[in-house]
Design a protein around this motif. Sequence first.
Motif, short mmCIF file in Angstrom:
data_model
loop_
_atom_site.label_atom_id
_atom_site.label_comp_id
_atom_site.label_asym_id
_atom_site.label_seq_id
_atom_site.Cartn_x
_atom_site.Cartn_y
_atom_site.Cartn_z
N VAL A 115 0.83 -1.19 0.00
CA VAL A 115 0.00 0.00 0.00
C VAL A 115 0.87 1.25 0.00
O VAL A 115 0.58 2.22 -0.72
CB VAL A 115 -0.97 -0.01 1.21
N ARG A 116 1.94 1.25 0.78
CA ARG A 116 2.82 2.43 0.84
C ARG A 116 3.46 2.69 -0.52
O ARG A 116 3.56 3.84 -0.95
CB ARG A 116 3.88 2.23 1.91
N ARG A 117 3.89 1.65 -1.19
CA ARG A 117 4.50 1.82 -2.51
C ARG A 117 3.45 2.29 -3.53
O ARG A 117 3.72 3.14 -4.37
CB ARG A 117 5.14 0.51 -2.96
N TRP A 177 -15.14 -7.09 -0.78
CA TRP A 177 -16.17 -6.06 -0.62
C TRP A 177 -15.61 -4.92 0.23
O TRP A 177 -15.11 -5.15 1.33
CB TRP A 177 -17.40 -6.65 0.07
N ILE A 178 -15.68 -3.69 -0.29
CA ILE A 178 -15.30 -2.50 0.46
C ILE A 178 -16.53 -1.62 0.55
O ILE A 178 -17.05 -1.15 -0.45
CB ILE A 178 -14.14 -1.74 -0.23
N ILE A 199 -12.08 10.18 0.37
CA ILE A 199 -12.23 9.63 -0.98
C ILE A 199 -10.90 9.09 -1.48
O ILE A 199 -10.85 8.01 -2.10
CB ILE A 199 -12.80 10.70 -1.92
N GLN A 200 -9.82 9.79 -1.21
CA GLN A 200 -8.49 9.31 -1.60
C GLN A 200 -8.18 7.98 -0.91
O GLN A 200 -7.62 7.06 -1.52
CB GLN A 200 -7.43 10.35 -1.26
N LEU A 254 -7.34 2.07 -1.17
CA LEU A 254 -7.68 0.72 -0.72
C LEU A 254 -8.25 -0.11 -1.87
O LEU A 254 -7.91 -1.28 -2.04
CB LEU A 254 -8.67 0.77 0.44
N LEU A 255 -9.10 0.52 -2.67
CA LEU A 255 -9.69 -0.20 -3.81
C LEU A 255 -8.62 -0.67 -4.78
O LEU A 255 -8.60 -1.84 -5.18
CB LEU A 255 -10.69 0.71 -4.53
#
Length: 446
Positions: free
Chosen positions: A39-41, A217-218, A428-429, A434-435
């Motif tokens: 996620v960080r990358r 699912w998110i 929103i970001q 995450l998506l």
Amino acid sequence: MRTPHARIVAGSAVSLLAGTALLAGGASRLAGQTPGDEVRRLAEHPAVRSAFGIIEELEPRTVRELIELTQVPAPPFMEDERARVYAEWLREAGADSVFIDEEGNAIGIRYGRGGARGSTSEGERRTVALSGHLDTVFPEFVDVTVAQRGDTLFAPGIGDDTRGLIAVLTVLRALEAAGIETEADVQFIGTVGEEGLGDLRGMKYLFREGADPIHTWIDVDGTGLGRIVNKGLGSHRFRVIFRGPGGHSWGAFGLANPAHALGRGVRHFQDVADTLTRSGPRTSYNVGRIGGGTSVNAIPFEAWMEVDMRSESAESLGRIDTAFRGAMRRALAEENALRRAGPEIELELDQIGDRPSGEVADDHPLVERAIEVMRIFGTEPELTRSSTDSNIPIALGIPAVTIGSGGVGGGAHSPAEWWINRDGHLGIQANLLLLVSEAGLAETIP
């Protein structure tokens, strides 16, 4: 129309950084890489950074659309008009396929590349969903006009969950504008039936037996940032009706009285429920609504109530459910035994709600990604339990989380509900990051 296998990417905005491979959720990772590392990358990828900037640029439109959609009424079981508006907005935002399903859910599909990382181990295409719910708790006669005082927007349903719907829509707009392609297919959904007696009917339809699978699912529900729901709070809800002939309070005295039976039932239930909720997994019970009768001097022909029971544990929920049913039958028998004339009263016991419980492990890759996303956006994550659309996939063993939509809000489920756009773009970001971390960032098509 573009098809799942013929989507073309313009330019090179979605090329992966040299030497990196950011994988879709559920796939094997680079050696030594944790979900948080990925996620960080991903958050530093130029295309993702571009999408973040686009979300900020869209803020005026995002707020205008929030006001506009809030003013489209969506009472329980009456979400049709809002679904039509939302589906049209998904189409305009760039979804490849848009439709309203038989239950009323508004769905926009954005096809992914469908490569190895966009497929399951069985070879089927992976699907990741990002969703908010269309319905509010308010009946149709409630005024949903948005009022603005200073920086605060006031309207029933503006935060729960109209803001969530707008966050989902804006993520789609940003992906399109930034040219980001994913490996997995992504569904952008406005669901029906999340609130009250809707009983998650939209979700139950989406995850019914034989439906096209959704693999992750998110859910976007609630405002702010930092709260991650990875545990579903199960509930059972009942409508109870005691019925009899009714009559004059003096002239027909001696008839079995449905209201008296109802009172007995509440007392018998609480006597047992109190002992069941003092220890063990957290469990609750509540008689929320009571009604019946026509006059102070008339024996009612019916008396009714609606009851809610919740528990962290399916077993504990089952026990209090059994106690409730037993208490109602006991109350019926006792009231009938006291009657001096007329027929016996009858009991109608309808289950009007069944929300399953379950958990996604705190160390599941989806949860770890959500945790890292929150930290990237400056909040310390809180893992928690709640009753949301995510209950259904969680109970089925499908990875799911519910996160916030950004901004600051309060007064949910009240006519004085409010929302302030205080760094709302961050929510929103966070949803976009995450998506994409779950759907996988695709390489440029050669």
